[in-house]
Design an enzyme around this catalytic site. Structure first.
Site, PDB file in Angstrom:
ATOM      1  N   ASP A 192      81.328 -35.493 -11.020  1.00  0.00           N
ATOM      2  CA  ASP A 192      80.323 -36.598 -11.228  1.00  0.00           C
ATOM      3  C   ASP A 192      80.149 -37.432 -10.832  1.00  0.00           C
ATOM      4  O   ASP A 192      80.839 -38.497 -10.620  1.00  0.00           O
ATOM      5  CB  ASP A 192      80.700 -37.169 -12.872  1.00  0.00           C
ATOM      6  CG  ASP A 192      80.232 -37.431 -13.549  1.00  0.00           C
ATOM      7  OD1 ASP A 192      79.388 -38.338 -13.613  1.00  0.00           O
ATOM      8  OD2 ASP A 192      80.199 -38.005 -15.142  1.00  0.00           O
ATOM      9  N   ASP A 241      72.456 -37.992  -9.437  1.00  0.00           N
ATOM     10  CA  ASP A 241      72.766 -38.068 -10.056  1.00  0.00           C
ATOM     11  C   ASP A 241      73.531 -36.817  -9.962  1.00  0.00           C
ATOM     12  O   ASP A 241      72.757 -35.776 -10.512  1.00  0.00           O
ATOM     13  CB  ASP A 241      72.867 -37.942 -11.559  1.00  0.00           C
ATOM     14  CG  ASP A 241      73.695 -38.214 -12.795  1.00  0.00           C
ATOM     15  OD1 ASP A 241      74.666 -38.345 -12.040  1.00  0.00           O
ATOM     16  OD2 ASP A 241      72.908 -37.646 -14.098  1.00  0.00           O
TER      17      ASP A 241
END
Ligand SMILES: *[C@@H]1O[C@H](CO)[C@@H](O)[C@H](O)[C@H]1NC(C)=O
Ligand SMILES: *[C@@H]1O[C@H](CO)[C@@H](O)[C@H](O)[C@H]1NC(C)=O
Length: 445
Positions: free
Chosen positions: A117, A322
């Protein structure tokens, strides 16, 4: 679990050195390793659903892209003093991420998994405080049992590490242990004990590389609500408890193989990342996410004068790159202008509706026609990302319909997602504070 844990793999990595230290929180000076990234929908993932149809898959990836956008926007708002005139959809639950990394915690090591992440910091896994008297584990997830590791420790209140969790830590007044609580936008949450133990990562050549003791969150299991499929997280942003910060490394990179190939992708750490290709500066080094500045987007490969480029600004004048998002989302103005540009192009086949209203711009065409479709170039400050057709369009299940694989953000946030980064080596050089994009065949690299 291979019995020759740790030592066999050390020789392999030329630049692997660890500072001898008596301190428990020794930090390797330079670590180089390549970790496997397992797509959550691939056969190697515990989420793999072999009966899932292509239609359902597209729907699920869109849903997750939207919920991730919601999450990032919410996260940004709660940290900044931005006006919030947009309501967030409470029905979109937080489902974690897209690529899993497997790693090992403790002595003896137990294997766990977490989502890689880039927009979060903490490393956390699901823990269980029950031993042999527990019921057998349900579901595909492996929980970490702290009581089975003789090197496991809980972080005390007041330590620097505990204090670095500003805003979301509390202290247990009876045993003085440091607790954290992460709450997501759908009110799902995870809480647990901030801890430390030894870590090793599973590398792409089937070995393990020891990285010493790391701090991580030991979350109370089972997780509830939308968190059920979250499983764990490997935070890769620039905050103090992220994997990157704790390893003290300055570079990482990843290369995502095309979505239609089942093989795993790779993430490179420390001395191994590729940071060649065009570079663009990182904005907001103190934010939770990696922001880059986008000057515009052009359509069509031969566009030397950047004809058709327009400015795209979002609330922070940047796009978030992301690792937890599949389809990129563009803020509404930019998205509308991009659509307008597409439909003026003569080469494209007839426009067609997406029968399920998932994507906004679709064409009557089959997979072979895709080769003639125009490419899209994203112009970053200092770098260009040329999207090939496979990263721009997606065939939807209905024969003869190809759609532009981008979503309307519905918020001022724009996100560059993984679908658009297939076969692109994305490098993060945190010393220079730049991100680079190099087009490559990721299956070969
Ligand atoms: C606080 O510590 C005590 C003693 O270890 C433990 O019994 C209790 O469950 C802890 N409370 C929380 C909220 O973790
Ligand atoms: C967290 O710590 C408390 C003591 O403060 C303990 O009772 C609890 O079992 C721990 N939770 C996990 C998941 O290890």
């Amino acid at each position: 679990m291979s019995p020759n844990h740790c030592f066999g793999s050390m020789m392999f990595f030329l630049s692997f050195t660890i500072l001898e230290s008596t301190a428990r929180h020794m930090v390797p000076t330079e670590v180089g390793f390549t970790a496997r990234l397992i797509h959550r929908d691939s056969p190697l993932s515990p989420f793999y659903d072999h009966v899932m149809s292509y239609t359902a898959w597209i729907e699920a990836t869109i849903h997750r892209s939207r919920s991730r956008l919601n999450y990032l926007y919410y996260n940004m708002l709660s940290k900044d003093t931005l006006d919030n005139d947009l309501s967030l959809s409470p029905t979109l639950v937080h489902e974690g991420g897209e690529y899993l990394m497997s790693f090992n915690i403790g002595n003896p090591p137990s294997q766990v998994m977490g989502f890689a992440d880039t927009s979060n910091g903490l490393i956390w896994v699901q823990c269980s405080d029950c031993n042999s008297q527990c019921e057998p584990e349900k579901g595909p997830f492996t929980k970490f049992l702290p009581s089975k590791s003789f090197t496991y420790e809980m972080e005390p209140c007041g330590s620097n590490v505990c204090n670095s969790l500003t805003g979301f830590q509390t202290c247990n007044s009876s045993d003085r242990s440091c607790k954290y609580r992460l709450v997501y936008e759908d009110n799902s949450e995870t809480s647990g004990n901030l801890s430390s133990d030894s870590f090793s990562f599973d590398t792409t050549d089937g070995k393990h590389v020891d990285v010493g003791y790391l701090n991580f969150g030991c979350s109370e299991a089972p997780l509830t609500g939308g968190m059920q499929s979250y499983m764990g997280s490997v935070g890769l942003n620039q905050t103090p408890l992220s994997l990157i910060s704790q390893l003290g490394i300055k570079k990482f990179s990843y290369c995502l193989v095309p979505f239609n190939l089942g093989s795993t992708s790779k993430m490179y750490f420390g001395s191994l990342p590729v940071t060649s290709g065009g570079q663009t500066p990182l904005l907001y080094p103190n934010s939770d996410a990696y922001y880059v500045k986008v000057l515009g987007i052009s359509v069509g490969a031969d566009d030397p004068n950047l004809e058709g480029v327009f400015d795209v600004y979002d609330v922070r004048d940047g796009w978030i790159i992301d690792s937890g998002t599949t389809y990129s989302s563009l803020e509404t103005d930019a998205f509308d202008r991009l659509l307008a540009k597409f439909i003026t192009l003569p080469d494209l086949q007839q426009k067609k509706e997406d029968p399920r209203n998932r994507f906004e711009l679709c064409f009557a065409a089959n997979a072979n026609d895709m080769e003639t479709f125009p490419g899209v170039t994203v112009h970053f400050d200092g770098a260009e990302l040329i999207l090939n057709v496979e990263s721009t369009f997606v065939k939807i299940e209905d024969d003869g319909i190809i759609c532009l694989a981008l979503l309307r953000s519905g918020s001022p946030v724009s996100i560059l997602g993984n679908f658009q980064l297939q076969n692109c080596h994305v490098g993060y050089d945190l010393e220079a504070q730049v991100v680079s994009f190099a087009p490559v065949d990721c299956a070969d690299s």
